[in-house]
Design a protein around this motif. Structure first.
Motif, short mmCIF file in Angstrom:
data_model
loop_
_atom_site.label_atom_id
_atom_site.label_comp_id
_atom_site.label_asym_id
_atom_site.label_seq_id
_atom_site.Cartn_x
_atom_site.Cartn_y
_atom_site.Cartn_z
N LEU A 1 0.80 -1.22 0.00
CA LEU A 1 0.00 0.00 0.00
C LEU A 1 0.84 1.28 0.00
CD1 LEU A 1 -2.85 1.17 -0.04
CD2 LEU A 1 -2.86 1.05 2.45
N HIS A 2 1.72 1.42 0.99
CA HIS A 2 2.51 2.65 1.09
C HIS A 2 4.02 2.41 1.00
CE1 HIS A 2 -1.23 3.96 3.30
NE2 HIS A 2 -1.16 4.79 2.28
N GLY A 3 4.43 1.16 0.81
CA GLY A 3 5.85 0.87 0.62
C GLY A 3 6.67 0.70 1.87
N SER A 4 6.04 0.59 3.04
CA SER A 4 6.80 0.31 4.26
C SER A 4 7.51 -1.02 4.11
CB SER A 4 5.88 0.25 5.48
OG SER A 4 5.30 1.49 5.75
N CYS A 5 8.74 -1.11 4.59
CA CYS A 5 9.51 -2.35 4.51
C CYS A 5 9.82 -2.85 5.92
CB CYS A 5 10.81 -2.13 3.75
SG CYS A 5 10.54 -1.77 2.01
N PHE A 6 9.77 -4.17 6.08
CA PHE A 6 10.01 -4.80 7.38
C PHE A 6 11.06 -5.89 7.23
CE2 PHE A 6 5.76 -3.13 7.36
CZ PHE A 6 5.67 -2.47 8.58
N ASP A 7 12.02 -5.93 8.15
CA ASP A 7 13.03 -6.98 8.18
C ASP A 7 12.34 -8.31 8.48
OD1 ASP A 7 14.96 -8.80 9.77
OD2 ASP A 7 16.30 -7.33 8.83
N VAL A 8 12.57 -9.33 7.66
CA VAL A 8 11.86 -10.60 7.84
C VAL A 8 12.30 -11.35 9.10
CG1 VAL A 8 11.34 -10.87 5.39
CG2 VAL A 8 13.40 -11.93 6.33
N ARG A 9 13.47 -11.04 9.62
CA ARG A 9 13.97 -11.72 10.81
C ARG A 9 13.48 -11.07 12.11
NH1 ARG A 9 17.63 -12.59 6.91
NH2 ARG A 9 18.68 -14.61 6.85
N SER A 10 13.45 -9.74 12.12
CA SER A 10 13.12 -9.02 13.36
C SER A 10 11.75 -8.36 13.36
CB SER A 10 14.17 -7.95 13.63
OG SER A 10 14.09 -6.92 12.65
N GLY A 11 11.18 -8.14 12.17
CA GLY A 11 9.91 -7.42 12.07
C GLY A 11 10.06 -5.91 12.17
N LYS A 12 11.30 -5.43 12.33
CA LYS A 12 11.53 -3.99 12.47
C LYS A 12 11.39 -3.30 11.12
CE LYS A 12 14.53 -4.40 16.45
NZ LYS A 12 15.88 -4.27 16.99
N PRO A 13 10.81 -2.10 11.13
CA PRO A 13 10.70 -1.37 9.87
C PRO A 13 12.07 -0.92 9.38
CG PRO A 13 9.92 -0.02 11.70
CD PRO A 13 10.23 -1.36 12.25
N THR A 14 12.28 -1.08 8.08
CA THR A 14 13.55 -0.66 7.48
C THR A 14 13.33 0.49 6.50
OG1 THR A 14 13.37 -2.28 5.70
CG2 THR A 14 14.55 -2.96 7.70
N GLY A 15 12.08 0.87 6.31
CA GLY A 15 11.76 1.98 5.43
C GLY A 15 10.42 2.58 5.79
N PRO A 16 10.31 3.90 5.68
CA PRO A 16 9.06 4.58 6.03
C PRO A 16 7.95 4.23 5.05
CG PRO A 16 10.60 6.12 5.02
CD PRO A 16 11.31 4.81 5.15
N PRO A 17 6.71 4.50 5.44
CA PRO A 17 6.29 5.35 6.56
C PRO A 17 6.12 4.61 7.89
CG PRO A 17 4.41 4.90 5.17
CD PRO A 17 5.61 4.26 4.51
N ALA A 18 6.23 3.28 7.93
CA ALA A 18 6.06 2.55 9.20
C ALA A 18 7.20 2.88 10.15
CB ALA A 18 6.01 1.05 8.95
N VAL A 19 6.86 3.03 11.44
CA VAL A 19 7.88 3.26 12.47
C VAL A 19 7.80 2.20 13.58
CG1 VAL A 19 8.08 5.73 12.03
CG2 VAL A 19 6.41 4.93 13.68
N ARG A 20 6.71 1.44 13.61
CA ARG A 20 6.55 0.38 14.62
C ARG A 20 6.81 -0.98 13.98
NH1 ARG A 20 1.27 -0.06 16.10
NH2 ARG A 20 0.72 1.17 14.31
N PRO A 21 7.49 -1.88 14.68
CA PRO A 21 7.71 -3.22 14.15
C PRO A 21 6.43 -4.05 14.14
CG PRO A 21 8.56 -3.07 16.38
CD PRO A 21 8.09 -1.69 16.00
#
Length: 112
Positions: A64-84
């Motif tokens: 939807l907005h292009g937020s990226c999440f690390d597949v191992r940790s669930g942490k966001p690696t790119g905006p707009p997401a800031v929460r894992p």
């Protein structure tokens, strides 16, 4: 710790993602280089399924907005997401992919 069968390894495209329900919880399963990773299948930025996105390197990108999440940790690696997003433990038994919802936010592949 309780593991529940989510699917078989062949259900997940190599280098791709599939969405499943595990005990009523939406889970995105990512298969990469012989490993399987499990993340909560709802983006922390917008209430959409991450499993409808794409896998790039070690990240899952929300469609939807292009937020990226690390597949191992669930942490966001790119905006707009800031929460894992929560990640779950995965265990492979033969061709079966098992997921534990216990102790979310910890992922270990190939756990015995």
């Amino acid at each position: 710790m309780t593991f529940i069968k989510a699917c078989t390894i062949s259900d997940i495209p190599d280098g791709g993602v599939v969405g499943v329900e595990v005990a009523g919880t939406p889970v995105a399963l990512v298969r990469k280089d012989g490993e399987v990773f499990a993340l909560h299948d709802v983006c922390s930025h917008a209430e959409v399924r991450l499993s409808e996105g794409d896998v790039y390197d070690d990240t899952l990108e929300c469609w939807l907005h292009g937020s990226c999440f690390d597949v191992r940790s669930g942490k966001p690696t790119g905006p707009p997401a800031v929460r894992p997003v929560p990640v779950y433990r995965v265990k492979l038994e033969g061709d079966d992919v098992l997921v534990s919802l216990d102790g979310a936010d910890h992922a270990e592949n190939g756990e015995s």
